[in-house]
Design an enzyme around this catalytic site. Structure first.
Site, PDB file in Angstrom:
ATOM      1  CG  HIS A 136      -1.735   1.213   1.421  1.00  0.00           C
ATOM      2  ND1 HIS A 136      -2.756   1.528   0.560  1.00  0.00           N
ATOM      3  CD2 HIS A 136      -1.708   2.198   2.355  1.00  0.00           C
ATOM      4  CE1 HIS A 136      -3.340   2.645   0.965  1.00  0.00           C
ATOM      5  NE2 HIS A 136      -2.721   3.077   2.043  1.00  0.00           N
ATOM      6  CG  ASP A 168      -2.000   6.886  -4.072  1.00  0.00           C
ATOM      7  OD1 ASP A 168      -2.355   5.761  -4.443  1.00  0.00           O
ATOM      8  OD2 ASP A 168      -2.125   7.293  -2.903  1.00  0.00           O
ATOM      9  CD  GLU A 215      -6.093   6.390  -4.062  1.00  0.00           C
ATOM     10  OE1 GLU A 215      -6.373   7.488  -3.547  1.00  0.00           O
ATOM     11  OE2 GLU A 215      -5.648   5.429  -3.430  1.00  0.00           O
ATOM     12  CE  LYS A 266     -14.018   3.120 -10.209  1.00  0.00           C
ATOM     13  NZ  LYS A 266     -15.228   2.409  -9.753  1.00  0.00           N
ATOM     14  NE  ARG A 372      -5.142  -2.094  -3.302  1.00  0.00           N
ATOM     15  CZ  ARG A 372      -5.488  -0.900  -2.847  1.00  0.00           C
ATOM     16  NH1 ARG A 372      -6.763  -0.549  -2.823  1.00  0.00           N
ATOM     17  NH2 ARG A 372      -4.577  -0.045  -2.425  1.00  0.00           N
TER      18      ARG A 372
END
Length: 558
Positions: A136, A168, A215, A266, A372
């Site tokens: 993460h 990210d 992300e 996505k 996840r």
């Protein structure tokens, strides 16, 4: 130095001539003191039945009776040939005490099953049948508020066998997307530099696939740049379409995806539309899509309470094949609507609650879909949650902060120590079978070169009924050759999910004990008999010239 250590414990008395150095018999005496192991002498004495030495037959008896190995006379002879230092003894096919000690200190004498050091599991099952080593905020080296972001963090995680890294992504200057912890003072790194680093280090430890968990907070324009970098840098290693020409019915296997990268993010449409004759090319470059809620809690406070939307570039959408991010709206909704290639992410609190209150539903969900888990946003110090209950529920991608040395990372390193450190561990059959009758609710309802007071804790992590800890007495002022001679017995009900952790601390009666070293391994990787346990530092590095010597006996319950 060794000499300084021996002086401290009043052992170094070999310099009989008082000349300041050792020679002749003094060196021999020094060696005997240095290698003296009372417990080894006792074990050796029990089996050295041939003129005070171990014959091949004696050694074979030790291998069969104590180590419980499937060994032969030839195996014993090979050990003598490999580790015996005395040429006269070797010529007689015998092993001296020094040779026996040498053998016990080599890989053959370690507690971890050497057969598990290479890939030994079936790697041809769908990805969702494996626990996957996952990180993460992979870009961070320290905390999540003002710590540095670095490509080095990706390199370190990948070299540890991590197979799912997080990116990210935010709009950067000069049209180049950047990676950092949004709304914080963490430093920024270029997206393209991260992809280059990932490509270079992804398969140095293991060839099995890497999942790139995006992300995405970027504008459509910079999402297109992201897609360009992914395609140009990763080239043919990037999965941009299903592996076969027809619509798949399940996820591909780690074996099929060796050396490949999978994008998690996505997607604008269903994967099935790639194979539909009626599918049309989107006229627009982007489509409004409900925004992912994986952002941290402090991020959420900065967002409007109204439903937000995300413009998604078709170029980025099209390379999301096997890991399409979707929202979890309950197990019934998932059974009815969620495809095998669609996966939800769960914040740790939500996931733990599901594992406790809806364990059987969660286990069945994870038999054919990926899940996840990620740490709560309030963990600004990059601390970690306990991954074990989530593994017990069959969750595959249990993401941890790899940059933080802690118990939770010890457990992660211990779990993925097996199977060639491939980053993929096949889940037990009762967590893979959709018709499983595994009733989760019934299970879920030495050492240091200074003067220390060492104490050993043996910890079992697994289903709650198996989770326990025992500890020895502490040995006062002896970190050189402490002996505990204590016996412990554990009843392990679900060995397939159990981890064993050996923790050594410096005992302190007035404050918290000081960490010295630890070693964690899967219960099923334990070896019977007398074995050495290597010790690791908080950062997971080997603590040289240190270890435990233990006797293990695993027997089936009557």
């Amino acid at each position: 130095t060794v000499v300084e250590l021996l002086n401290k414990v009043d052992i170094f008395k070999c310099d009989k001539s008082k000349c300041g150095f050792l020679e002749g018999k003094e060196i021999e005496h020094f060696y005997k003191i240095l290698t003296h192991r009372e417990e080894i002498e006792v074990i050796y004495g029990e089996y050295a039945k041939t003129d005070g030495l171990m014959s091949a037959t004696d050694l074979l008896n030790f291998l069969l009776n104590e180590q419980r190995e499937d060994a032969s006379q030839n195996d014993a002879l090979q050990l003598i040939e490999k580790y015996e230092l005395d040429e006269n003894a070797k010529a007689k096919q015998q092993m001296t005490k020094d040779g026996f000690l040498m053998y016990l200190q080599q890989p053959e004498g370690l507690i971890f099953n050497p057969a598990h050091k290479s890939v030994y599991q079936d790697m041809n099952q769908p990805l969702n049948h494996y626990f996957i080593s996952s990180s993460h905020n992979t870009y961070l080296l320290e905390d999540q508020l003002k710590g540095p972001s670095s490509t080095e963090a990706y390199k370190k995680a990948l070299l540890k066998g991590c197979r799912c890294v997080e990116l990210d992504c935010w709009d950067g200057s000069d049209g180049e997307p950047v990676i950092y912890h949004g709304y914080t003072l963490t430093s920024k790194i270029l997206f393209k530099d991260v992809i280059k680093a990932i490509k270079e280090y992804a398969f140095k430890t293991t060839e099995y696939p890497v999942i790139l968990s995006l992300e995405n907070h970027c504008s459509v324009e910079q999402q297109k740049i992201m897609a360009q970098h992914l395609i140009s840098i990763l080239d043919s290693a990037l999965v941009t379409k299903p592996l076969r020409d027809q619509m798949p019915t399940c996820l591909p296997s780690p074996e099929e995806l060796k050396g490949r990268f999978i994008v998690k993010g996505k997607r604008l449409d269903k994967l099935e539309e790639m194979f539909s004759e009626e599918s049309k090319t989107a006229e627009e470059d982007s489509v409004t899509e409900e925004e992912d809620d994986e952002g941290d809690e402090e991020d959420q406070e900065k967002k409007s309470s109204k439903t937000k939307s995300l413009k998604l570039a078709k170029e980025l959408s099209d390379i999301v094949i096997y890991c399409k991010s979707v929202h979890f709206r309950g197990f019934e909704d998932s059974r009815d609507k969620q495809s095998f290639y669609e996966m939800a992410s769960f914040k740790e609190g939500e996931a733990v609650k599901l594992a406790e209150e809806s364990a059987n539903d969660y286990i069945h969900h994870n038999t054919d879909k990926l899940s996840r888990i990620y740490p709560a946003g309030l963990r600004t110090d990059s601390s970690n949650y306990n991954p074990v209950p989530l593994w017990n529920a069959g969750c595959q991608i249990v993401a941890l902060n790899f940059q933080t040395p802690c118990l939770e990372m010890d457990l992660n390193q211990g779990l993925f120590l097996q199977n060639g450190q491939s980053g993929y561990n096949l889940k037990p059959s009762f967590l893979r079978d959709q018709d499983t009758n595994y009733n989760a609710t019934c299970v879920i309802c030495a050492l240091k070169s200074s003067i220390v007071d060492p104490i050993v804790k043996v910890q079992i992590y697994g289903v709650p009924a198996d989770t326990t800890v025992v500890e020895t007495q502490y040995i006062e002022n002896n970190g050189f050759n402490p002996m505990w001679n204590e016996n412990f017995q554990f009843n392990v009900r679900v060995p397939d999910l159990a981890l064993v952790r050996f923790l050594i601390e410096d005992y302190d009666s007035s404050s918290n004990n000081e960490f010295i070293g630890q070693y964690t391994l899967p219960f099923n990787s334990l070896r019977n008999g007398y074995h050495h346990v290597p010790l690791l530092t908080k950062k997971g590095d080997l603590l040289s010239s240190a270890g435990l010597f233990v006797h293990i006996m695993v027997v089936d319950a009557e």
